[in-house]
Write a protein that holds these residues in place. Structure first.
Motif, PDB file in Angstrom:
ATOM      1  N   ILE A  44       0.840  -1.192   0.000  1.00  0.00           N
ATOM      2  CA  ILE A  44       0.000   0.000   0.000  1.00  0.00           C
ATOM      3  C   ILE A  44       0.878   1.245   0.000  1.00  0.00           C
ATOM      4  N   ALA A  45       0.626   2.128  -0.948  1.00  0.00           N
ATOM      5  CA  ALA A  45       1.391   3.366  -1.045  1.00  0.00           C
ATOM      6  C   ALA A  45       1.072   4.285   0.129  1.00  0.00           C
ATOM      7  N   LYS A  46       1.982   5.178   0.426  1.00  0.00           N
ATOM      8  CA  LYS A  46       1.770   6.160   1.475  1.00  0.00           C
ATOM      9  C   LYS A  46       0.924   7.298   0.910  1.00  0.00           C
ATOM     10  N   PHE A  47      -0.147   7.668   1.626  1.00  0.00           N
ATOM     11  CA  PHE A  47      -1.039   8.717   1.142  1.00  0.00           C
ATOM     12  C   PHE A  47      -1.738   9.392   2.314  1.00  0.00           C
ATOM     13  N   ALA A  48      -2.300  10.551   2.041  1.00  0.00           N
ATOM     14  CA  ALA A  48      -3.113  11.280   3.020  1.00  0.00           C
ATOM     15  C   ALA A  48      -4.552  11.315   2.530  1.00  0.00           C
ATOM     16  N   VAL A  49      -5.474  11.542   3.455  1.00  0.00           N
ATOM     17  CA  VAL A  49      -6.892  11.693   3.128  1.00  0.00           C
ATOM     18  C   VAL A  49      -7.340  13.074   3.586  1.00  0.00           C
ATOM     19  N   LEU A  50      -8.156  13.730   2.760  1.00  0.00           N
ATOM     20  CA  LEU A  50      -8.675  15.050   3.069  1.00  0.00           C
ATOM     21  C   LEU A  50     -10.196  15.046   2.976  1.00  0.00           C
ATOM     22  N   THR A  51     -10.872  15.645   3.961  1.00  0.00           N
ATOM     23  CA  THR A  51     -12.300  15.945   3.836  1.00  0.00           C
ATOM     24  C   THR A  51     -12.499  17.404   4.215  1.00  0.00           C
ATOM     25  N   LEU A  52     -13.427  18.049   3.544  1.00  0.00           N
ATOM     26  CA  LEU A  52     -13.628  19.483   3.721  1.00  0.00           C
ATOM     27  C   LEU A  52     -15.072  19.812   3.356  1.00  0.00           C
ATOM     28  N   HIS A  53     -15.823  20.389   4.303  1.00  0.00           N
ATOM     29  CA  HIS A  53     -17.211  20.707   3.968  1.00  0.00           C
ATOM     30  C   HIS A  53     -17.795  21.886   4.736  1.00  0.00           C
ATOM     31  N   ARG A  54     -17.165  22.321   5.808  1.00  0.00           N
ATOM     32  CA  ARG A  54     -17.793  23.346   6.642  1.00  0.00           C
ATOM     33  C   ARG A  54     -17.814  24.701   5.931  1.00  0.00           C
ATOM     34  N   PRO A  55     -18.935  25.423   6.044  1.00  0.00           N
ATOM     35  CA  PRO A  55     -19.034  26.736   5.398  1.00  0.00           C
ATOM     36  C   PRO A  55     -17.886  27.674   5.744  1.00  0.00           C
ATOM     37  N   SER A  56     -17.407  27.629   6.980  1.00  0.00           N
ATOM     38  CA  SER A  56     -16.321  28.532   7.382  1.00  0.00           C
ATOM     39  C   SER A  56     -15.048  28.270   6.587  1.00  0.00           C
ATOM     40  N   ASN A  57     -14.904  27.071   6.044  1.00  0.00           N
ATOM     41  CA  ASN A  57     -13.729  26.734   5.234  1.00  0.00           C
ATOM     42  C   ASN A  57     -13.969  26.846   3.732  1.00  0.00           C
ATOM     43  N   VAL A  58     -15.144  26.434   3.281  1.00  0.00           N
ATOM     44  CA  VAL A  58     -15.341  26.352   1.826  1.00  0.00           C
ATOM     45  C   VAL A  58     -16.081  27.551   1.239  1.00  0.00           C
ATOM     46  N   ASP A  59     -16.711  28.381   2.060  1.00  0.00           N
ATOM     47  CA  ASP A  59     -17.475  29.520   1.532  1.00  0.00           C
ATOM     48  C   ASP A  59     -16.678  30.815   1.502  1.00  0.00           C
ATOM     49  N   ASP A  60     -15.526  30.832   2.150  1.00  0.00           N
ATOM     50  CA  ASP A  60     -14.669  32.026   2.173  1.00  0.00           C
ATOM     51  C   ASP A  60     -13.526  31.811   1.186  1.00  0.00           C
ATOM     52  N   PRO A  61     -13.457  32.583   0.092  1.00  0.00           N
ATOM     53  CA  PRO A  61     -12.431  32.334  -0.935  1.00  0.00           C
ATOM     54  C   PRO A  61     -11.006  32.433  -0.407  1.00  0.00           C
ATOM     55  N   GLU A  62     -10.761  33.356   0.536  1.00  0.00           N
ATOM     56  CA  GLU A  62      -9.411  33.504   1.072  1.00  0.00           C
ATOM     57  C   GLU A  62      -9.029  32.288   1.906  1.00  0.00           C
ATOM     58  N   VAL A  63      -9.933  31.844   2.756  1.00  0.00           N
ATOM     59  CA  VAL A  63      -9.656  30.687   3.612  1.00  0.00           C
ATOM     60  C   VAL A  63      -9.468  29.430   2.757  1.00  0.00           C
ATOM     61  N   LEU A  64     -10.361  29.202   1.814  1.00  0.00           N
ATOM     62  CA  LEU A  64     -10.261  28.011   0.976  1.00  0.00           C
ATOM     63  C   LEU A  64      -8.991  28.034   0.152  1.00  0.00           C
ATOM     64  N   SER A  65      -8.613  29.192  -0.341  1.00  0.00           N
ATOM     65  CA  SER A  65      -7.371  29.309  -1.113  1.00  0.00           C
ATOM     66  C   SER A  65      -6.155  28.994  -0.253  1.00  0.00           C
ATOM     67  N   GLN A  66      -6.164  29.457   1.001  1.00  0.00           N
ATOM     68  CA  GLN A  66      -5.058  29.167   1.904  1.00  0.00           C
ATOM     69  C   GLN A  66      -4.931  27.663   2.152  1.00  0.00           C
ATOM     70  N   ILE A  67      -6.068  27.016   2.385  1.00  0.00           N
ATOM     71  CA  ILE A  67      -6.051  25.579   2.648  1.00  0.00           C
ATOM     72  C   ILE A  67      -5.547  24.816   1.434  1.00  0.00           C
ATOM     73  N   VAL A  68      -6.077  25.141   0.255  1.00  0.00           N
ATOM     74  CA  VAL A  68      -5.663  24.443  -0.966  1.00  0.00           C
ATOM     75  C   VAL A  68      -4.179  24.670  -1.237  1.00  0.00           C
TER      76      VAL A  68
END
Length: 311
Positions: A151-175
């Motif tokens: 099994i290869a080494k990998f990470a998993v990401l989940t993201l759904h909260r409005p505070s993270n995905v509805d603010d373009p600056e915050v979402l851009s920082q995370i991405v």
């Protein structure tokens, strides 16, 4: 179907909407159900809008309410879920808690002790029950993460909260932070429809590789990239999460699940309603600061200290 759950007897058919619209529609439809069925008790779970709406409807009709996962607090009232939790708890006659922290929160808010019942965590009960079936999932093969027993080494990401995905600056920082992190290991991102919509809206879509159809296996092994995929069923996601080197999330449930699985978890929030995952589990808060995300993730992947006690 995967979990062999029976179909619901009643489907309210509410759909999406603003916080107020969704809550109001649920109340209207659920009141009709209550008036027709005349239940002796209404049991609500968690902290979503239907939790609040059904609890409030039942209370106004004089029907006792039982709340599963009562007493959890982030102490951040900018979160819709926090408001749902508080109001639901104060409307409930039976409060079923998952941890002693929750008991203390409720007592501190003036709720009588005789209403509070420490019963444990039904979500973790489910995880333990279905961990065996999840082990038969083929999701790692479909994503080209498993080959010849390796099994290869990998990470998993989940993201759904409005505070993270509805603010373009915050979402851009995370991405941006995750793109940099993906140079060290691929990040598998089952994308919530809301998050996908915002990623496209804020012109971040080109920074991930999105595979829209998992009916056939991915031929190329994920490399230094964020690999976006459609949302997974419970068993497939559990199988994926169980083999991850690290999980990055803004989900409350995933914080608890990774603690039980012994998988390092970085929570993309400034606070959590599940502090026991910080004090005894594998969780760390990193908010949306790119430097903290990158530094903490690299520390964890290099074997940095992470508590691994299951509460």
């Amino acid at each position: 179907r995967q979990l062999k759950l029976p179909a619901p007897h009643v489907c309210l058919g509410i759909g999406s909407g603003t916080q107020a619209v969704q809550t109001g529609r649920i109340m209207i439809e659920f009141e009709r159900v209550c008036l027709r069925q005349d239940p002796d008790l209404v049991v609500v779970v968690g902290d979503v809008n239907s939790t609040l709406a059904c609890a409030l409807t039942a209370a106004k009709l004089g029907i006792p309410v039982a709340h599963v996962e009562a007493g959890l607090r982030s102490h951040d009232r900018s979160m819709p879920e926090e408001l749902n939790r508080i109001v639901t708890d104060h409307l409930s006659e039976f409060l079923f808690t998952t941890c002693r922290d929750a008991d203390n929160n409720l007592v501190g808010e003036g709720i009588p002790r005789e209403k509070i019942h420490f019963v444990g965590n039904v979500m973790i009960d489910a995880l333990k029950k279905y961990r065996g079936p999840a082990g038969r999932s083929k999701i790692l093969n479909k994503l080209a993460l498993a080959e010849n027993g390796t099994i290869a080494k990998f990470a998993v990401l989940t993201l759904h909260r409005p505070s993270n995905v509805d603010d373009p600056e915050v979402l851009s920082q995370i991405v941006s932070a995750l793109v940099e992190l993906s140079s060290h290991l691929p990040i598998i991102f089952p994308i919530h429809p809301r998050a996908l919509k915002q990623i496209k809206r804020f012109h971040l879509y080109e920074r991930i590789r999105y595979v829209s159809d998992l009916s056939r296996s991915i031929r190329e092994k994920p490399q230094q990239e964020i690999l976006g995929i459609p949302p997974l069923g419970y068993l497939d996601f559990l199988a994926l999460m169980s083999k991850a080197a690290v999980v990055l999330t803004d989900s409350g449930g995933v914080q608890e699940e990774t603690t039980i699985l012994g998988i390092p978890c970085l929570t993309l929030r400034a606070n959590t309603e599940r502090p026991i995952t910080l004090t005894e589990g594998t969780n760390r808060l990193v908010s949306h600061d790119p430097e903290i995300i990158r530094k903490t993730a690299l520390e964890v992947m290099s074997g940095g200290k992470t508590k691994k006690k299951a509460p």
